[in-house]
Design an enzyme around this catalytic site. Structure first.
Site, PDB file in Angstrom:
ATOM      1  N   ASP A  14       0.851  -1.191   0.000  1.00 40.31           N
ATOM      2  CA  ASP A  14       0.000   0.000   0.000  1.00 40.31           C
ATOM      3  C   ASP A  14       0.890   1.246   0.000  1.00 40.31           C
ATOM      4  O   ASP A  14       1.880   1.307   0.713  1.00 40.31           O
ATOM      5  CB  ASP A  14      -0.903  -0.014   1.239  1.00 40.31           C
ATOM      6  CG  ASP A  14      -2.022   1.000   1.148  1.00 40.31           C
ATOM      7  OD1 ASP A  14      -3.187   0.580   1.067  1.00 40.31           O
ATOM      8  OD2 ASP A  14      -1.736   2.228   1.184  1.00 40.31           O
ATOM      9  N   ASN A  70     -12.624  -3.086   2.491  1.00 40.33           N
ATOM     10  CA  ASN A  70     -13.500  -1.934   2.659  1.00 40.33           C
ATOM     11  C   ASN A  70     -14.465  -1.876   1.474  1.00 40.33           C
ATOM     12  O   ASN A  70     -14.045  -2.029   0.323  1.00 40.33           O
ATOM     13  CB  ASN A  70     -12.677  -0.648   2.730  1.00 40.33           C
ATOM     14  CG  ASN A  70     -11.777  -0.618   3.954  1.00 40.33           C
ATOM     15  OD1 ASN A  70     -12.138  -1.131   5.008  1.00 40.33           O
ATOM     16  ND2 ASN A  70     -10.596  -0.026   3.813  1.00 40.33           N
ATOM     17  N   GLY A  92     -15.380   2.807   3.966  1.00 42.32           N
ATOM     18  CA  GLY A  92     -14.129   3.562   3.828  1.00 42.32           C
ATOM     19  C   GLY A  92     -13.382   3.261   2.540  1.00 42.32           C
ATOM     20  O   GLY A  92     -12.185   3.521   2.442  1.00 42.32           O
ATOM     21  N   GLN A  93     -14.097   2.743   1.535  1.00 38.87           N
ATOM     22  CA  GLN A  93     -13.430   2.409   0.279  1.00 38.87           C
ATOM     23  C   GLN A  93     -13.121   3.678  -0.518  1.00 38.87           C
ATOM     24  O   GLN A  93     -14.008   4.513  -0.723  1.00 38.87           O
ATOM     25  CB  GLN A  93     -14.327   1.479  -0.558  1.00 38.87           C
ATOM     26  CG  GLN A  93     -13.630   0.990  -1.824  1.00 38.87           C
ATOM     27  CD  GLN A  93     -14.487   0.007  -2.626  1.00 38.87           C
ATOM     28  OE1 GLN A  93     -15.685  -0.152  -2.371  1.00 38.87           O
ATOM     29  NE2 GLN A  93     -13.867  -0.627  -3.599  1.00 38.87           N
ATOM     30  N   HIS A 130     -10.182  -4.886  -3.384  1.00 37.56           N
ATOM     31  CA  HIS A 130      -8.839  -5.165  -2.864  1.00 37.56           C
ATOM     32  C   HIS A 130      -8.924  -5.601  -1.412  1.00 37.56           C
ATOM     33  O   HIS A 130      -9.755  -5.130  -0.649  1.00 37.56           O
ATOM     34  CB  HIS A 130      -7.922  -3.945  -3.007  1.00 37.56           C
ATOM     35  CG  HIS A 130      -8.477  -2.681  -2.430  1.00 37.56           C
ATOM     36  ND1 HIS A 130      -9.415  -1.909  -3.103  1.00 37.56           N
ATOM     37  CD2 HIS A 130      -8.249  -2.050  -1.257  1.00 37.56           C
ATOM     38  CE1 HIS A 130      -9.729  -0.859  -2.356  1.00 37.56           C
ATOM     39  NE2 HIS A 130      -9.041  -0.927  -1.225  1.00 37.56           N
ATOM     40  N   HIS A 187      -6.856  -5.653   2.046  1.00 34.57           N
ATOM     41  CA  HIS A 187      -5.712  -5.144   2.797  1.00 34.57           C
ATOM     42  C   HIS A 187      -5.176  -6.294   3.654  1.00 34.57           C
ATOM     43  O   HIS A 187      -5.951  -6.981   4.337  1.00 34.57           O
ATOM     44  CB  HIS A 187      -6.132  -4.020   3.742  1.00 34.57           C
ATOM     45  CG  HIS A 187      -6.642  -2.788   3.058  1.00 34.57           C
ATOM     46  ND1 HIS A 187      -5.860  -1.667   2.865  1.00 34.57           N
ATOM     47  CD2 HIS A 187      -7.861  -2.484   2.539  1.00 34.57           C
ATOM     48  CE1 HIS A 187      -6.579  -0.735   2.269  1.00 34.57           C
ATOM     49  NE2 HIS A 187      -7.802  -1.194   2.060  1.00 34.57           N
TER      50      HIS A 187
HETATM   51  P1  DGP Z   1      -9.425   1.647   0.482  1.00 33.99           P
HETATM   52  O1  DGP Z   1      -9.532   2.837   1.375  1.00 33.99           O
HETATM   53  O2  DGP Z   1      -9.832   0.353   1.168  1.00 33.99           O
HETATM   54  O3  DGP Z   1     -10.115   1.852  -0.833  1.00 33.99           O
HETATM   55  O4  DGP Z   1      -7.878   1.468   0.223  1.00 33.99           O
HETATM   56  C1  DGP Z   1      -7.207   1.973  -0.897  1.00 33.99           C
HETATM   57  C2  DGP Z   1      -5.746   1.900  -0.579  1.00 33.99           C
HETATM   58  O5  DGP Z   1      -5.028   2.020  -1.801  1.00 33.99           O
HETATM   59  C3  DGP Z   1      -5.236   3.028   0.327  1.00 33.99           C
HETATM   60  O6  DGP Z   1      -4.768   2.454   1.544  1.00 33.99           O
HETATM   61  C4  DGP Z   1      -4.109   3.658  -0.437  1.00 33.99           C
HETATM   62  C5  DGP Z   1      -3.830   2.690  -1.564  1.00 33.99           C
HETATM   63  N1  DGP Z   1      -3.467   3.293  -2.814  1.00 33.99           N
HETATM   64  C6  DGP Z   1      -4.130   4.259  -3.472  1.00 33.99           C
HETATM   65  N2  DGP Z   1      -3.496   4.569  -4.613  1.00 33.99           N
HETATM   66  C7  DGP Z   1      -2.414   3.764  -4.675  1.00 33.99           C
HETATM   67  C8  DGP Z   1      -1.372   3.601  -5.623  1.00 33.99           C
HETATM   68  O7  DGP Z   1      -1.301   4.268  -6.659  1.00 33.99           O
HETATM   69  N3  DGP Z   1      -0.413   2.672  -5.355  1.00 33.99           N
HETATM   70  C9  DGP Z   1      -0.466   1.911  -4.204  1.00 33.99           C
HETATM   71  N4  DGP Z   1       0.512   1.032  -4.032  1.00 33.99           N
HETATM   72  N5  DGP Z   1      -1.440   2.026  -3.302  1.00 33.99           N
HETATM   73  C10 DGP Z   1      -2.397   2.944  -3.534  1.00 33.99           C
END
Ligand code: DGP
Length: 115
Positions: free
Chosen positions: A31, A88, A94-95, A101, A103
């Protein structure tokens, strides 16, 4: 492939990520804003917006994701102490990225309940 989707772009190598696991159906990468010492995202390569869009035809894919997560977690050193797996879904969940995806969080104790 959804063209405005960040995670589809990662799957397609249009934007960079450190891919730590990949097979025919899923990829995993750290992340970008880690909430724990280890914070990995495990995603289906196919664009599914969220858990409400999963259909019975996706049962094998979802099972594959769930059986792959512990292998990825073990590779990341989380097998002994454990880890948390979170999906999420939509606004109240909180998505923020609308490509399904999981976590995988570890490397410290995770409090419960989440905020
Ligand atoms: P959510 O809030 O459950 O939709 O989580 C989305 C997650 O994705 C957040 O923790 C940050 C991560 N994220 C967003 N953009 C990018 C990206 O471009 N690269 C990576 N590696 N993670 C990302």
């Amino acid at each position: 492939m959804q063209h405005d989707c960040i995670f589809c772009k990662i799957v397609n190598r249009d934007i960079p990520a450190k891919i730590i696991y990949e097979d025919e159906y899923v990829i995993a990468f750290p992340d970008v804003s880690p909430a724990a010492p280890v914070h990995i995202l495990v995603i289906p390569k196919r664009h599914i917006p969220n858990l409400t869009e999963v259909s019975p035809e996706d049962a094998a894919l979802m099972g594959h994701i769930m059986t792959t997560i512990p292998k990825i977690a073990a590779e990341a050193g989380l097998a002994d102490n454990g880890f948390r797996t979170v999906i999420n879904t939509k606004d109240d969940g909180g998505q923020t990225v609308h490509h399904l995806h999981c976590h995988v969080l570890g490397g410290r104790f995770m409090k419960w309940p989440p905020g």
